[in-house]
Design a protein around this motif. Structure first.
Motif, PDB file in Angstrom:
ATOM      1  N   THR A  13       1.009  -1.093  -0.056  1.00  9.40           N
ATOM      2  CA  THR A  13       0.113  -0.017   0.160  1.00  9.40           C
ATOM      3  C   THR A  13       0.792   1.035  -0.029  1.00  9.40           C
ATOM      4  OG1 THR A  13      -0.034   0.277   2.414  1.00  9.40           O
ATOM      5  CG2 THR A  13      -1.733  -1.215   1.415  1.00  9.40           C
ATOM      6  N   GLU A  14       0.336   2.308   0.183  1.00  9.59           N
ATOM      7  CA  GLU A  14       1.031   3.549  -0.044  1.00  9.59           C
ATOM      8  C   GLU A  14       1.825   3.980   1.291  1.00  9.59           C
ATOM      9  OE1 GLU A  14       0.142   8.479  -0.291  1.00  9.59           O
ATOM     10  OE2 GLU A  14      -1.498   7.220  -0.182  1.00  9.59           O
ATOM     11  N   CYS A  15       1.535   3.255   2.114  1.00  9.19           N
ATOM     12  CA  CYS A  15       2.238   3.182   3.384  1.00  9.19           C
ATOM     13  C   CYS A  15       3.572   2.612   3.374  1.00  9.19           C
ATOM     14  CB  CYS A  15       1.586   2.422   4.671  1.00  9.19           C
ATOM     15  SG  CYS A  15      -0.135   3.128   5.064  1.00  9.19           S
TER      16      CYS A  15
ATOM     17  N   VAL B 217      -4.463   9.019  11.730  1.00  3.51           N
ATOM     18  CA  VAL B 217      -4.754   8.053  10.463  1.00  3.51           C
ATOM     19  C   VAL B 217      -5.477   6.846  11.030  1.00  3.51           C
ATOM     20  CG1 VAL B 217      -3.409   6.306   9.275  1.00  3.51           C
ATOM     21  CG2 VAL B 217      -2.311   8.403   9.412  1.00  3.51           C
TER      22      VAL B 217
ATOM     23  N   THR C  60      -4.003  -2.110   8.398  1.00  2.00           N
ATOM     24  CA  THR C  60      -3.879  -1.407   7.358  1.00  2.00           C
ATOM     25  C   THR C  60      -4.151   0.126   7.677  1.00  2.00           C
ATOM     26  OG1 THR C  60      -4.620  -2.929   5.610  1.00  2.00           O
ATOM     27  CG2 THR C  60      -5.085  -0.625   4.821  1.00  2.00           C
TER      28      THR C  60
ATOM     29  N   ASP D 115      -5.203   3.692   6.602  1.00  4.28           N
ATOM     30  CA  ASP D 115      -6.037   4.243   5.759  1.00  4.28           C
ATOM     31  C   ASP D 115      -5.602   5.773   5.613  1.00  4.28           C
ATOM     32  OD1 ASP D 115      -7.952   5.106   4.074  1.00  4.28           O
ATOM     33  OD2 ASP D 115      -9.775   4.438   5.159  1.00  4.28           O
ATOM     34  N   LEU D 116      -5.161   6.006   4.434  1.00  3.82           N
ATOM     35  CA  LEU D 116      -4.645   7.605   4.268  1.00  3.82           C
ATOM     36  C   LEU D 116      -5.551   8.284   3.402  1.00  3.82           C
ATOM     37  CD1 LEU D 116      -0.818   7.003   3.656  1.00  3.82           C
ATOM     38  CD2 LEU D 116      -1.861   7.218   5.907  1.00  3.82           C
ATOM     39  N   SER D 117      -6.774   7.593   3.039  1.00  2.00           N
ATOM     40  CA  SER D 117      -7.593   8.524   2.155  1.00  2.00           C
ATOM     41  C   SER D 117      -8.515   9.490   2.702  1.00  2.00           C
ATOM     42  CB  SER D 117      -8.509   7.205   1.563  1.00  2.00           C
ATOM     43  OG  SER D 117      -9.567   6.574   2.721  1.00  2.00           O
ATOM     44  N   ALA D 118      -8.604   9.555   3.890  1.00  3.47           N
ATOM     45  CA  ALA D 118      -9.490  10.469   4.466  1.00  3.47           C
ATOM     46  C   ALA D 118      -8.681  11.206   5.812  1.00  3.47           C
ATOM     47  CB  ALA D 118     -10.657   9.794   5.007  1.00  3.47           C
TER      48      ALA D 118
ATOM     49  N   GLU E  74       0.355  16.631   1.544  1.00  6.54           N
ATOM     50  CA  GLU E  74       0.895  15.482   1.156  1.00  6.54           C
ATOM     51  C   GLU E  74       1.913  15.026   2.346  1.00  6.54           C
ATOM     52  OE1 GLU E  74       4.169  13.605  -2.070  1.00  6.54           O
ATOM     53  OE2 GLU E  74       3.185  15.738  -2.467  1.00  6.54           O
TER      54      GLU E  74
END
Length: 537
Positions: free
Chosen positions: A78-80, A107, A125, A127-130, A140
């Motif tokens: 994932t982005e992490c 987060v 996981t 979650d960096l979406s919100a 960023e």
């Protein structure tokens, strides 16, 4: 200053703190510099910082989970995994995202589930979406900070870094900026030591290790025992880990034996440059799964151990075949897929074999799997090379940073501090021992095997306690320890004066002699305290 040969920087941390305080008095009117010096002082009181580095998919997050013994690092792609993530001890679990300018956001953490409510293969996981930033505009994410209650993290801050061979140059650059000298990075080296994970040993690995080592030899403008140029930054301790060791043998039951052969070849290659102090094979996936083994998983292994060997061997030809719902096995297909994801084929074969050999109970199986994963050996090396020398490593980072700060801010009274800082970086005996331990992996001394083992032991290669250095039982009395230390001083000083000795041989013998002298210093007779006079009532 008294330099303690036990490996603990006795007197070194207070003197380093004193130099930082003196620099603050001279440079305190410069806010940015004062902040850097304050950070130097804080680092001396923090736990040791160890960075995990390596190429993409080397298994860094999985090894981190195994070392901590908890499922706290996301292991799926994932982005992490593209961000530098700091893992620290905390009173409660919390994950925070930081932008480059210091803005932060909490987060959301989600936990995946496997079969029958068991932990999922990829665990947490992030979650960096919100993200909700504490600033008017979204930012960023630059890095993540994870606080988690953990006895391991109370002793060591672990920094998980992105793979150096990522297809994104920016992602790889994050690790380079953090660990390698020469760039416009922070004055204080973020890591005191490095675990470098190897799946193979190629040019990218060698190049990165050389860049890490370029600044780890000691003080600026001079050369140490290794003869290598010395820079202002770079961690002093580097240990190589042949990660995902179970995959080297294609998941066979003897996979770790194959991995040890590979680790030995890697070590031989790295010995030419002394870039790693040790190279250890570890099956990270198995190590983590063993540390978090659940009773339901043990029951599944016990059921699999009851079927004929040939039938199970055929089922374990591949992970897909093992999890196929049409196979007539006494474990549900969903649970089999879970076992394959959590333990790998090697772990399943090993667990079933151990149960057939008589291992009973989930705790006993967990201990056996952990031992065979290589994690216990790695922990021992980390203890000897890092934990027992934590003060030396932290002081080296602080002195390195102080040298950079003083060099960048000349023309004040603080200039007078730089020679002492350079002297400490070059002459502190704990640093010399670490450099010699690394050098001994790349150069052979013309000594009998018994004497070479004694020298390695005396400079702390097997531990820093006096009895370990002297090769004596832990209960040995003080007088015997002193006699052994005195004999070692005489022996190694005499060896250093051999007329045919080259500079490296002489320096190595003198280093061993100085270690023994340090032992004599700390093994002084304890003061005798007379019994308090007892006055009858």
């Amino acid at each position: 200053m008294r330099d303690d040969a036990s490996g603990v920087g006795y007197g070194l941390v207070p003197e380093t703190r004193g130099l930082v305080t003196a620099a603050r008095r001279s440079l305190g009117d410069r806010p940015r510099v004062r902040a850097q010096l304050d950070e130097c002082a804080r680092r001396l009181d923090e736990p040791l910082r160890v960075a995990l580095a390596g190429q993409l998919k080397a298994g860094k997050s999985t090894l981190l989970n195994a070392l901590v013994g908890q499922d706290i690092a996301p292991t799926d792609a994932t982005e992490c995994t593209r961000l530098v993530t700091w893992y620290r001890n905390g009173t409660a679990p919390r994950v925070t995202a930081y932008s480059a300018d210091g803005a932060r956001a909490d987060v959301v953490v989600r936990r995946g589930r496997g079969a029958e409510g068991l932990p999922g293969a990829h665990g947490l996981t992030f979650d960096l979406s919100a993200l909700r930033w504490n600033s008017p505009t979204p930012r960023e994410v630059d890095q993540l900070s994870v606080e988690w209650p953990s006895a391991e993290l109370a002793q060591t801050i672990i920094i998980d870094t992105p793979g150096i061979s990522s297809l994104s140059r920016e992602v790889s650059a994050r690790t380079s900026r953090l660990l390698t000298p020469g760039g416009p990075g922070p004055a204080l080296p973020p890591a005191d030591a490095v675990l470098y994970l190897l799946r193979r040993l190629d040019t990218a690995d060698i190049d990165f290790l050389e860049r890490i080592g370029a600044g780890s030899a000691g003080s600026a403008g001079s050369t140490g025992i290794s003869g290598a140029p010395q820079g202002f930054s770079g961690p002093l301790g580097v240990i190589g880990v042949v990660s995902r060791a179970d995959e080297i043998g294609a998941g066979r039951i003897d996979a770790l034996h194959s991995a040890r052969d590979v680790a030995s070849r890697f070590a031989t290659e790295l010995e030419r440059t002394g870039l790693c102090q040790s190279v250890i094979p570890v099956a990270g996936l198995l190590a983590f799964a063993a540390a978090t083994l659940r009773q339901r998983e043990y029951d599944a292994f016990e059921a699999l151990a009851s079927i004929p060997v040939d039938d199970l061997t055929a089922a374990l030809l591949s992970a897909d075949r093992f999890a196929h719902p049409d196979l007539p096995l006494p474990v549900p297909a969903e649970l089999r897929a879970h076992l394959a994801a959590r333990f790998g084929l090697f772990g399943i074969r090993l667990a079933v074999t151990l149960i057939r050999l008589g291992v009973r109970g989930s705790q006993a199986l967990s201990a056996e799997l952990t031992d065979r994963s290589g994690l216990d050996e790695l922990r021992t090396v980390l203890d000897v090379q890092f934990a027992q020398r934590a003060d030396d490593l932290k002081a080296h980072s602080a002195l390195t940073a102080l040298a950079r700060i003083l060099t960048a801010n000349t023309g004040t009274a603080a200039d007078a501090l730089l020679p002492r800082v350079r002297t400490l970086l070059a002459d502190v005996h704990g640093f010399a021992e670490l450099r010699l331990l690394a050098r001994l992996r790349s150069d052979e001394l013309p000594l009998p095997a018994e004497d070479l083992a004694e020298l390695h032991r005396l400079i702390g290669g097997t531990g820093v306690a006096p009895t370990l250095r002297l090769g004596l039982p832990s209960h040995t009395d003080l007088a015997t320890q002193r006699a052994a230390a005195l004999a070692a001083v005489q022996k190694w000083r005499s060896r250093s004066r051999h007329p045919l000795a080259d500079q490296f041989f002489a320096n190595a013998c003198l280093t061993a002699a100085r270690s023994a002298e340090g032992l004599l210093d700390i093994l002084h007779e304890p003061p005798t305290t007379p019994f308090a006079r007892i006055t009858p009532r």
